[in-house]
Design a protein around this motif. Structure first.
Motif, PDB file in Angstrom:
ATOM      1  N   MET A   1       0.840  -1.196   0.000  1.00 48.99           N
ATOM      2  CA  MET A   1       0.000   0.000   0.000  1.00 48.99           C
ATOM      3  C   MET A   1       0.879   1.252   0.000  1.00 48.99           C
ATOM      4  N   LYS A   2       0.539   2.221  -0.834  1.00 48.42           N
ATOM      5  CA  LYS A   2       1.356   3.427  -0.966  1.00 48.42           C
ATOM      6  C   LYS A   2       1.140   4.360   0.233  1.00 48.42           C
ATOM      7  N   ASN A   3       2.186   5.095   0.556  1.00 50.25           N
ATOM      8  CA  ASN A   3       2.176   5.989   1.714  1.00 50.25           C
ATOM      9  C   ASN A   3       1.270   7.182   1.450  1.00 50.25           C
ATOM     10  N   LYS A   4       0.271   7.379   2.310  1.00 48.54           N
ATOM     11  CA  LYS A   4      -0.704   8.463   2.105  1.00 48.54           C
ATOM     12  C   LYS A   4      -0.082   9.842   2.338  1.00 48.54           C
ATOM     13  N   ASN A   5       1.124   9.893   2.913  1.00 51.72           N
ATOM     14  CA  ASN A   5       1.807  11.176   3.118  1.00 51.72           C
ATOM     15  C   ASN A   5       2.668  11.584   1.925  1.00 51.72           C
ATOM     16  N   TYR A   6       2.756  10.730   0.918  1.00 48.44           N
ATOM     17  CA  TYR A   6       3.547  11.033  -0.270  1.00 48.44           C
ATOM     18  C   TYR A   6       2.696  11.815  -1.277  1.00 48.44           C
ATOM     19  N   TYR A   7       3.247  12.919  -1.745  1.00 54.25           N
ATOM     20  CA  TYR A   7       2.570  13.771  -2.722  1.00 54.25           C
ATOM     21  C   TYR A   7       3.529  14.123  -3.862  1.00 54.25           C
ATOM     22  N   ALA A   8       2.961  14.544  -4.981  1.00 56.01           N
ATOM     23  CA  ALA A   8       3.759  15.038  -6.109  1.00 56.01           C
ATOM     24  C   ALA A   8       3.123  16.293  -6.672  1.00 56.01           C
ATOM     25  N   ILE A   9       3.983  17.199  -7.103  1.00 54.68           N
ATOM     26  CA  ILE A   9       3.565  18.350  -7.905  1.00 54.68           C
ATOM     27  C   ILE A   9       4.166  18.138  -9.292  1.00 54.68           C
ATOM     28  N   LEU A  10       3.322  17.813 -10.242  1.00 56.08           N
ATOM     29  CA  LEU A  10       3.750  17.552 -11.614  1.00 56.08           C
ATOM     30  C   LEU A  10       3.645  18.868 -12.382  1.00 56.08           C
ATOM     31  N   MET A  11       4.795  19.401 -12.768  1.00 58.91           N
ATOM     32  CA  MET A  11       4.851  20.723 -13.403  1.00 58.91           C
ATOM     33  C   MET A  11       4.570  20.598 -14.898  1.00 58.91           C
ATOM     34  N   ALA A  12       3.458  21.172 -15.345  1.00 61.48           N
ATOM     35  CA  ALA A  12       3.041  20.981 -16.740  1.00 61.48           C
ATOM     36  C   ALA A  12       2.543  22.280 -17.364  1.00 61.48           C
ATOM     37  N   GLY A  13       3.203  23.397 -17.027  1.00 62.43           N
ATOM     38  CA  GLY A  13       2.718  24.679 -17.520  1.00 62.43           C
ATOM     39  C   GLY A  13       3.545  25.323 -18.608  1.00 62.43           C
ATOM     40  N   GLY A  14       4.690  24.722 -18.964  1.00 61.43           N
ATOM     41  CA  GLY A  14       5.590  25.346 -19.929  1.00 61.43           C
ATOM     42  C   GLY A  14       5.085  25.266 -21.359  1.00 61.43           C
ATOM     43  N   VAL A  15       5.695  26.085 -22.213  1.00 65.80           N
ATOM     44  CA  VAL A  15       5.298  26.150 -23.622  1.00 65.80           C
ATOM     45  C   VAL A  15       6.180  25.267 -24.498  1.00 65.80           C
ATOM     46  N   GLY A  16       7.456  25.079 -24.117  1.00 66.62           N
ATOM     47  CA  GLY A  16       8.338  24.205 -24.900  1.00 66.62           C
ATOM     48  C   GLY A  16       8.600  24.712 -26.295  1.00 66.62           C
ATOM     49  N   SER A  17       8.933  26.007 -26.417  1.00 72.01           N
ATOM     50  CA  SER A  17       9.037  26.618 -27.742  1.00 72.01           C
ATOM     51  C   SER A  17      10.201  26.075 -28.575  1.00 72.01           C
ATOM     52  N   ARG A  18      11.187  25.438 -27.953  1.00 69.46           N
ATOM     53  CA  ARG A  18      12.301  24.877 -28.735  1.00 69.46           C
ATOM     54  C   ARG A  18      11.883  23.613 -29.481  1.00 69.46           C
ATOM     55  N   PHE A  19      10.666  23.108 -29.187  1.00 65.21           N
ATOM     56  CA  PHE A  19      10.118  21.977 -29.939  1.00 65.21           C
ATOM     57  C   PHE A  19       9.093  22.438 -30.975  1.00 65.21           C
ATOM     58  N   TRP A  20       9.100  23.709 -31.308  1.00 61.33           N
ATOM     59  CA  TRP A  20       8.260  24.198 -32.400  1.00 61.33           C
ATOM     60  C   TRP A  20       8.717  23.519 -33.697  1.00 61.33           C
ATOM     61  N   PRO A  21       7.825  23.200 -34.624  1.00 62.39           N
ATOM     62  CA  PRO A  21       6.408  23.567 -34.686  1.00 62.39           C
ATOM     63  C   PRO A  21       5.438  22.565 -34.051  1.00 62.39           C
ATOM     64  N   VAL A  22       5.938  21.442 -33.493  1.00 62.34           N
ATOM     65  CA  VAL A  22       5.021  20.510 -32.830  1.00 62.34           C
ATOM     66  C   VAL A  22       4.465  21.136 -31.557  1.00 62.34           C
ATOM     67  N   SER A  23       5.355  21.713 -30.756  1.00 64.84           N
ATOM     68  CA  SER A  23       4.941  22.347 -29.505  1.00 64.84           C
ATOM     69  C   SER A  23       4.585  23.803 -29.753  1.00 64.84           C
ATOM     70  N   THR A  24       3.363  24.178 -29.397  1.00 61.14           N
ATOM     71  CA  THR A  24       2.898  25.558 -29.541  1.00 61.14           C
ATOM     72  C   THR A  24       2.281  26.016 -28.222  1.00 61.14           C
ATOM     73  N   LYS A  25       2.010  27.304 -28.107  1.00 62.68           N
ATOM     74  CA  LYS A  25       1.468  27.815 -26.849  1.00 62.68           C
ATOM     75  C   LYS A  25       0.082  27.251 -26.557  1.00 62.68           C
ATOM     76  N   ASP A  26      -0.652  26.858 -27.594  1.00 64.13           N
ATOM     77  CA  ASP A  26      -1.974  26.265 -27.382  1.00 64.13           C
ATOM     78  C   ASP A  26      -1.920  24.758 -27.149  1.00 64.13           C
ATOM     79  N   PHE A  27      -0.824  24.125 -27.569  1.00 63.53           N
ATOM     80  CA  PHE A  27      -0.715  22.674 -27.434  1.00 63.53           C
ATOM     81  C   PHE A  27       0.760  22.325 -27.235  1.00 63.53           C
ATOM     82  N   PRO A  28       1.285  22.563 -26.013  1.00 68.08           N
ATOM     83  CA  PRO A  28       2.733  22.418 -25.794  1.00 68.08           C
ATOM     84  C   PRO A  28       3.189  20.971 -25.691  1.00 68.08           C
ATOM     85  N   LYS A  29       4.507  20.807 -25.643  1.00 69.12           N
ATOM     86  CA  LYS A  29       5.137  19.493 -25.837  1.00 69.12           C
ATOM     87  C   LYS A  29       4.699  18.455 -24.816  1.00 69.12           C
TER      88      LYS A  29
END
Length: 360
Positions: free
Chosen positions: A1-29
């Motif tokens: 059983m997993k520890n109920k005190n374990y948490y994660a903050i998954l950071m998913a707000g970046g734009v990833g502009s160096r992966f253009w043209p696949v990654s865009t501000k409306d649909f990032p990488k």
């Protein structure tokens, strides 16, 4: 059983502009299957974290424009788990906000802050490293990070210098170093006590909040003033009215470079931050001509070392190109030297200036 005190903050707000043209501000990488595995980067990261952390304790931190994408790609999560930024303010404000929310829910929480776009092959080794950090952070006031043992003098990463007087697995950090030039990076590697800064952090909720209170009192005061609203129906209103007032500052500058209780664990897993087409090329399988191909059906003649990506099963014919990035995406075709990939951000700005914002 997993520890109920374990948490994660998954950071998913970046734009990833160096992966253009696949990654865009409306649909990032992070919402794309960059590796051709069948999972998008955010899906892959969520699964990796869920090996150790209860799924309901993984919070996705993203810009409010990506709210629908998050729920489409992670359909099992709840509204409670999605922490939305109404404005782009770098990593310190959003981490403080999420930490206060988690601490209010569980005062014994320990957490990892993990970017959504990293490539990690040995996921069990990753979990082992994180578990070691959590064990330490539960009983010590520590700001912990995972450092990557350098394989070459990379000038694209920041470095972590640690105290090499101990053989312990957990090492005290002496200082963080900015991205170096090539000669300085070689010196770092020769010294033997420098690691790449991967931007992966672990700490208890109470320790990181205390660090913000000490090192960033103004930022702490802004978000602490909304504490009574967090995890209630009034939270959205408070954040909408106050988030944009936050300073635009990274957690590295805000906390890690100012604090005394900073520690690092040298990672035991292979890692790549998937920050550029070149870094993606490095991690993909290659054909006999050293071309890396995602989705495409390719015919090549006198073509080698290329990064090739198109929509699924599109036929791509290439003759006479070496070490190029070839990416076909909707209205945009990019044919660009791999050696100049750091200029893709500038190219994107020129495209938007000449043809309109919709291309970025």
């Amino acid at each position: 059983m997993k520890n109920k005190n374990y948490y994660a903050i998954l950071m998913a707000g970046g734009v990833g502009s160096r992966f253009w043209p696949v990654s865009t501000k409306d649909f990032p990488k992070q919402f794309h299957d960059m590796l051709g595995t069948g999972d998008t980067l955010i899906q892959k990261t969520f699964k990796r974290l869920s090996h150790l952390i209860p799924e309901e304790n993984i919070f996705i931190l993203t810009n409010e424009r990506y709210n629908d994408l998050v729920f489409e790609q992670l359909p099992g999560i709840t509204k409670r788990q999605v922490v939305l930024e109404p404005a782009m303010r770098n990593t310190a404000p959003c981490i403080l906000y999420a930490a206060l929310k988690i601490e209010k829910e569980n005062k014994d929480a320990v957490m990892i802050v993990a970017p959504s776009d990293h490539w990690i092959e040995d996921e069990q080794a990753f979990s082992d490293n994180v578990k070691s950090a959590f064990d330490y952070c539960q009983s010590n006031s520590a700001l912990m990070t995972l450092g990557i043992t350098p394989t070459f003098p990379n000038t694209g990463y920041g470095y972590i210098e640690y105290d090499k007087s101990t053989t312990a697995k957990i090492k005290s950090v002496k200082q963080f170093r900015e991205k170096p030039d090539y000669e300085t990076a070689k010196i770092f590697i020769d010294q033997g006590n420098f690691l790449w800064n991967a931007g992966i952090f672990m700490w208890s909720a109470k320790t990181v909040i205390a660090a913000f209170k000490t090192n960033q009192p103004k930022l702490f005061g802004l978000f602490e003033s909304g504490y009574s609203a967090y995890n209630t129906e009034f939270e959205d209103d408070f954040i909408r009215d106050n988030y944009a007032k936050a300073e635009n500052i990274s957690v590295d500058y805000a906390l890690m470079e100012k604090s005394e209780n900073v520690f690092v664990i040298p990672a035991i897993f292979d890692w790549n931050d998937l920050g550029t087409w070149g870094s993606l090329y490095d991690k993909l399988d290659k054909d006999k001509n050293n071309n890396a191909v995602v989705n495409s059906k390719v015919l090549v003649e006198d073509a080698s070392g290329n990064m090739i990506r198109s929509k699924k099963d599109k036929v791509v014919v290439i003759d006479g190109l070496k070490d190029y990035i070839i990416v076909d995406k909707d209205e945009v075709l990019l044919i660009f030297p791999k050696a100049k990939e750091q200029d893709i951000k500038k190219v994107l700005q020129n495209v938007k200036a000449n043809f309109g914002e919709e291309y970025g």
